[in-house]
Design an enzyme around this catalytic site. Structure first.
Site, PDB file in Angstrom:
ATOM      1  N   TYR A 171      -9.685   3.229  10.334  1.00  9.75           N
ATOM      2  CA  TYR A 171     -10.609   2.662   9.150  1.00  9.75           C
ATOM      3  C   TYR A 171     -10.925   3.257   8.749  1.00  9.75           C
ATOM      4  CZ  TYR A 171      -8.133  -2.120  10.404  1.00  9.75           C
ATOM      5  OH  TYR A 171      -7.221  -3.337  10.449  1.00  9.75           O
ATOM      6  N   ASN A 207       2.643   1.851   7.877  1.00 12.58           N
ATOM      7  CA  ASN A 207       2.801   0.747   8.741  1.00 12.58           C
ATOM      8  C   ASN A 207       2.518  -0.315   7.801  1.00 12.58           C
ATOM      9  OD1 ASN A 207       1.632   3.297  10.108  1.00 12.58           O
ATOM     10  ND2 ASN A 207       2.820   2.112  11.770  1.00 12.58           N
ATOM     11  N   SER A 215      -0.019   4.126   2.952  1.00 12.85           N
ATOM     12  CA  SER A 215       0.005   4.263   4.028  1.00 12.85           C
ATOM     13  C   SER A 215       1.640   3.438   4.584  1.00 12.85           C
ATOM     14  CB  SER A 215      -0.596   3.041   4.613  1.00 12.85           C
ATOM     15  OG  SER A 215      -1.105   1.636   5.001  1.00 12.85           O
ATOM     16  N   TRP A 263       1.764  -4.352   9.490  1.00 14.27           N
ATOM     17  CA  TRP A 263       1.247  -4.639  10.727  1.00 14.27           C
ATOM     18  C   TRP A 263       0.443  -6.132  10.257  1.00 14.27           C
ATOM     19  CZ3 TRP A 263      -3.887  -6.187  10.162  1.00 14.27           C
ATOM     20  CH2 TRP A 263      -4.659  -5.596   9.594  1.00 14.27           C
ATOM     21  N   ASP A 320       0.550  -1.275  -0.125  1.00 16.96           N
ATOM     22  CA  ASP A 320      -0.321   0.084   0.066  1.00 16.96           C
ATOM     23  C   ASP A 320       0.967   0.950   0.030  1.00 16.96           C
ATOM     24  OD1 ASP A 320      -2.000   1.996   0.541  1.00 16.96           O
ATOM     25  OD2 ASP A 320      -2.260   1.167   2.314  1.00 16.96           O
ATOM     26  N   THR A 351      -5.682   1.535  -2.987  1.00 17.06           N
ATOM     27  CA  THR A 351      -7.435   1.929  -3.643  1.00 17.06           C
ATOM     28  C   THR A 351      -7.709   1.317  -4.564  1.00 17.06           C
ATOM     29  OG1 THR A 351      -6.652   3.915  -2.112  1.00 17.06           O
ATOM     30  CG2 THR A 351      -8.354   3.794  -4.065  1.00 17.06           C
ATOM     31  N   ASP A 369      -2.136   5.282  -5.641  1.00 19.14           N
ATOM     32  CA  ASP A 369      -2.191   5.102  -4.251  1.00 19.14           C
ATOM     33  C   ASP A 369      -2.485   3.405  -4.776  1.00 19.14           C
ATOM     34  OD1 ASP A 369      -2.591   4.007  -1.352  1.00 19.14           O
ATOM     35  OD2 ASP A 369      -4.518   5.150  -1.520  1.00 19.14           O
TER      36      ASP A 369
END
Length: 361
Positions: free
Chosen positions: A115, A77, A75, A79, A72, A257, A254
């Site tokens: 989210y 991070n 963003s 996780w 992505d 998306t 992006d």
């Protein structure tokens, strides 16, 4: 050469929910807010995008534990779910078990990721993360303890963010920043090829530009902000008429998306120009038979024209055909998501802080 094959798994959450006959009730319960990840009250953001279909496999720990993640660029991070998560969304996904990794350490810091329809909470930790043959040591990542219910419908287990460090929740260093600082990539850039065809693999290449995926010249566009991969967009035109982004606007490239997203009035105007009818959920439907006659849409980025044909900005599912132009509400920021990136090979250059775009081969 270093690369990650991102396999297009084909099925999106929307398709799965349609097959189960619960798409309408699910979308009412979890309305899609594509801009939610860009305007957060919390630390960092994620998606409940029902149309995402690109996932790749990474591993964490020693010995490695494998996870499907969304790569992505919107963003920062990394996780994945952990064995400490009891949420419904963790039950049908791979879960990281710290006790089974000899290289694992806790970071003693919580992490919270917002989210469009809830949040993920967890703890930060360090371990070895392997991406496409590159092993990043002491990579900080989030181990989830709670997850929003919508994630139960997603194929991916977690997210690997590829935006800039200043976006990262809890100050966590992004994976690509560690790749650069640990000298694991030959160039400080990565590139993305998204295939529109599920039989053909999509590719994220770390440290490399792969010339077989594009044709012609690469157009380099300087970033207007080093947070997201954000650039200046001059206009959106159809048949020579400016239909959106009049006077200029900001756009983000992006991969996380699925659609091209913009302000409501602009998106409604674009959908109207291409002959689409917008339903109560914001889906813009078109007659599938009209697609060959629908106009191209041109996005002018920093003085360079990038054109998307109707065959690329429309998609078909069991309910018919719809456009890939999504309603972003009142926010003036545009997202050039997978609908755009499938047409243009994208290079994300941290060395020079620019984006390269070239027509896919």
């Amino acid at each position: 050469m270093v690369r990650v094959i991102v396999v297009n798994k084909g099925k999106t959450a929307r398709e799965t929910l349609m097959e189960k006959g619960i798409w309408e009730e699910t979308r009412l319960k979890f309305p899609y807010k594509p801009m939610a990840k860009f305007y957060q009250t919390g630390d960092e953001a994620m998606t409940n995008d029902a149309d995402l279909s690109y996932y790749g496999v990474i591993s964490i720990g020693t010995p490695p534990q494998s996870f499907n993640v969304i790569f992505d660029t919107g963003s920062s991070n990394l996780w994945v779910p952990s064995v400490y998560c009891s949420s419904q969304a963790c039950q049908n996904h791979a879960k990281f078990n710290p006790a089974q990794s000899s290289t694992f350490t806790w970071a003693n810091k919580p992490v919270s990721i917002q989210y469009g329809t809830g949040s993920m909470t967890g703890r930060l930790a360090y371990d070895t993360v392997s991406v496409g043959g590159i092993s990043v040591t002491q990579q900080i990542f989030g181990a989830s303890q709670t997850e929003a219910p919508f994630m139960a419908n997603m194929v991916a287990d977690g997210i690997l963010g590829l935006a800039f460090p200043n976006l990262a929740a809890s100050g966590a260093t992004p994976v690509f920043d560690n790749m650069m600082s640990q000298g694991l990539v030959s160039q400080n850039l990565f590139s993305v090829y998204l295939s529109g065809n599920s039989a053909q693999g999509s590719v994220v290449s770390f440290g490399d530009i792969e010339s077989n995926y594009y044709t012609g010249q690469i157009t380099w566009i300087p970033l207007s902000s080093e947070t997201y991969w954000q650039i200046n967009m001059d206009s959106v035109t159809i048949n020579g008429n400016t239909v959106a982004c009049n006077g200029g606007c900001q756009a983000i490239i992006d991969t996380g998306t699925s659609q091209i997203v913009g302000p409501t009035t602009d998106i409604n105007n674009m959908n109207s120009w291409v002959g689409a009818t917008t339903d109560q959920y914001g889906d813009a439907t078109v007659n599938c038979n009209n697609i060959p006659n629908m106009p191209e849409v041109t996005f002018t980025l920093n003085g360079n024209a990038f054109t998307i044909p109707a065959s690329a900005y429309t998609s078909q599912n069991s309910n018919g055909c719809m456009t890939g132009f999504g309603n972003g509400g009142t926010q003036q920021l545009w997202i050039l998501g997978d609908v755009f990136i499938r047409q243009y090979y994208a290079i994300f250059d941290r060395q020079n802080n620019n984006v390269g775009l070239a027509q896919i081969a």
